[in-house]
Design an enzyme around this catalytic site. Structure first.
Site, PDB file in Angstrom:
ATOM      1  N   ASP A  98       0.826  -1.194   0.000  1.00  0.00           N
ATOM      2  CA  ASP A  98       0.000   0.000   0.000  1.00  0.00           C
ATOM      3  C   ASP A  98       0.870   1.257   0.000  1.00  0.00           C
ATOM      4  OD1 ASP A  98       0.949  -0.545   2.572  1.00  0.00           O
ATOM      5  OD2 ASP A  98      -1.000  -0.377   3.551  1.00  0.00           O
ATOM      6  N   ASP A 101       6.933   3.986   3.561  1.00  0.00           N
ATOM      7  CA  ASP A 101       7.045   5.145   4.455  1.00  0.00           C
ATOM      8  C   ASP A 101       8.507   5.237   4.891  1.00  0.00           C
ATOM      9  OD1 ASP A 101       6.123   7.194   6.183  1.00  0.00           O
ATOM     10  OD2 ASP A 101       5.664   5.787   7.767  1.00  0.00           O
ATOM     11  N   LYS A 129       6.050   7.823   0.342  1.00  0.00           N
ATOM     12  CA  LYS A 129       6.343   9.083   1.051  1.00  0.00           C
ATOM     13  C   LYS A 129       7.857   9.214   1.130  1.00  0.00           C
ATOM     14  CE  LYS A 129       2.644   8.865   4.533  1.00  0.00           C
ATOM     15  NZ  LYS A 129       2.484   8.701   5.997  1.00  0.00           N
ATOM     16  N   ASP A 157      -5.236   2.109   6.831  1.00  0.00           N
ATOM     17  CA  ASP A 157      -6.121   2.319   7.977  1.00  0.00           C
ATOM     18  C   ASP A 157      -5.615   3.378   8.951  1.00  0.00           C
ATOM     19  OD1 ASP A 157      -3.943   0.543   8.909  1.00  0.00           O
ATOM     20  OD2 ASP A 157      -5.075   0.567  10.790  1.00  0.00           O
TER      21      ASP A 157
HETATM   22  P1  IMP Z   1       7.436   1.591   6.859  1.00  0.00           P
HETATM   23  O1  IMP Z   1       8.122   0.382   7.381  1.00  0.00           O
HETATM   24  O2  IMP Z   1       7.663   2.780   7.748  1.00  0.00           O
HETATM   25  O3  IMP Z   1       7.745   1.902   5.417  1.00  0.00           O
HETATM   26  O4  IMP Z   1       5.896   1.358   7.064  1.00  0.00           O
HETATM   27  C1  IMP Z   1       5.113   0.780   6.146  1.00  0.00           C
HETATM   28  C2  IMP Z   1       3.754   0.498   6.743  1.00  0.00           C
HETATM   29  O5  IMP Z   1       3.337   1.499   7.661  1.00  0.00           O
HETATM   30  C3  IMP Z   1       2.733   0.504   5.662  1.00  0.00           C
HETATM   31  O6  IMP Z   1       2.630  -0.747   5.036  1.00  0.00           O
HETATM   32  C4  IMP Z   1       1.479   0.916   6.394  1.00  0.00           C
HETATM   33  O7  IMP Z   1       0.856  -0.211   6.942  1.00  0.00           O
HETATM   34  C5  IMP Z   1       1.981   1.823   7.502  1.00  0.00           C
HETATM   35  N1  IMP Z   1       1.844   3.247   7.129  1.00  0.00           N
HETATM   36  C6  IMP Z   1       2.824   4.119   6.808  1.00  0.00           C
HETATM   37  N2  IMP Z   1       2.346   5.336   6.518  1.00  0.00           N
HETATM   38  C7  IMP Z   1       1.007   5.235   6.650  1.00  0.00           C
HETATM   39  C8  IMP Z   1      -0.088   6.177   6.463  1.00  0.00           C
HETATM   40  O8  IMP Z   1       0.072   7.351   6.090  1.00  0.00           O
HETATM   41  N3  IMP Z   1      -1.335   5.691   6.691  1.00  0.00           N
HETATM   42  C9  IMP Z   1      -1.578   4.415   7.076  1.00  0.00           C
HETATM   43  N4  IMP Z   1      -0.597   3.504   7.258  1.00  0.00           N
HETATM   44  C10 IMP Z   1       0.680   3.911   7.052  1.00  0.00           C
HETATM   45 MG    MG Z   2       1.397  -2.226   4.573  1.00  0.00          MG
END
Ligand code: IMP
Ligand code: MG
Length: 174
Positions: A98, A101, A129, A157
């Site tokens: 999805d 981040d 992002k 979510d």
């Molecule tokens: P990362 O490991 O920080 O890249 O996090 C990834 C996961 O964090 C994604 O798969 C989402 O489940 C959650 N996530 C990151 N940003 C958002 C957001 O803006 N809204 C909802 N879930 C997010």
């Molecule tokens: Mg995810």
């Protein structure tokens, strides 16, 4: 606490983009079968819509990892909650997410999946992002780059709610 949802990307914009990615994947994987790996739960809406728009043979599998609780910040801890049903050996795998981040979840996951010997391994994400990146991850297919705001809808979510919104919205707390 009450919150409002401001539309960032409409259903039409999201659908159009998914169609484009589907066409691109169909072209680049011509003559092959793609094995889509969905990261639950967030990736599920995007993966289903994407799979419908891919014209080469498709197989699907699901896995679930946890890196977020009900907070809006990454914990950095990644745990496999549900593993894939099938081996990846010699498959052309596309991980469907999805959002990327911090990149922590994906970099851990991709490294783990690569050890299973897929013929190829690509990453496809609906949202990115880039400002938030902590760990470097190579993304092969990106739907939209978005600013550093907490978004919901299309599988994403806020405390398990809003996954069913057919568009991408920003959560505004008041
Ligand atoms: P990362 O490991 O920080 O890249 O996090 C990834 C996961 O964090 C994604 O798969 C989402 O489940 C959650 N996530 C990151 N940003 C958002 C957001 O803006 N809204 C909802 N879930 C997010
Ligand atoms: Mg995810």
């Amino acid at each position: 606490m009450a919150e409002k949802i401001r539309i960032l990307l409409t259903e039409e914009e999201v659908n159009k983009k998914i169609q484009e990615i589907g066409e691109q994947i169909s072209k680049e994987y011509a003559g092959k079968q793609v094995h889509l790996v969905c990261v639950l739960k967030g990736g599920s809406f995007f993966m289903c819509e994407l799979a419908k728009r891919i014209t080469v043979p498709v197989s699907l599998d699901f896995m679930s990892v946890s890196s977020y609780g009900s907070e809006t910040k990454s914990s950095g801890i990644v745990k496999i909650v549900k593993d894939l049903d099938e081996p990846l050996k010699d498959k052309d795998v596309i991980v469907v997410e999805d959002i990327v981040d911090s990149g922590r979840t994906l970099s851990y996951l991709l490294e783990m999946l690569r050890k299973r010997g897929p013929r190829s391994l690509a990453l496809c994400t609906l949202l990115d992002k880039p400002e938030r990146r902590v760990v470097d991850v190579h993304v092969d297919y990106t739907g939209f780059q978005i600013p550093d705001e907490f978004v919901v809808g299309y599988g994403l979510d806020y405390d398990q709610r809003y996954r069913n919104l057919p568009y991408i919205g920003v959560v505004e707390l008041d």
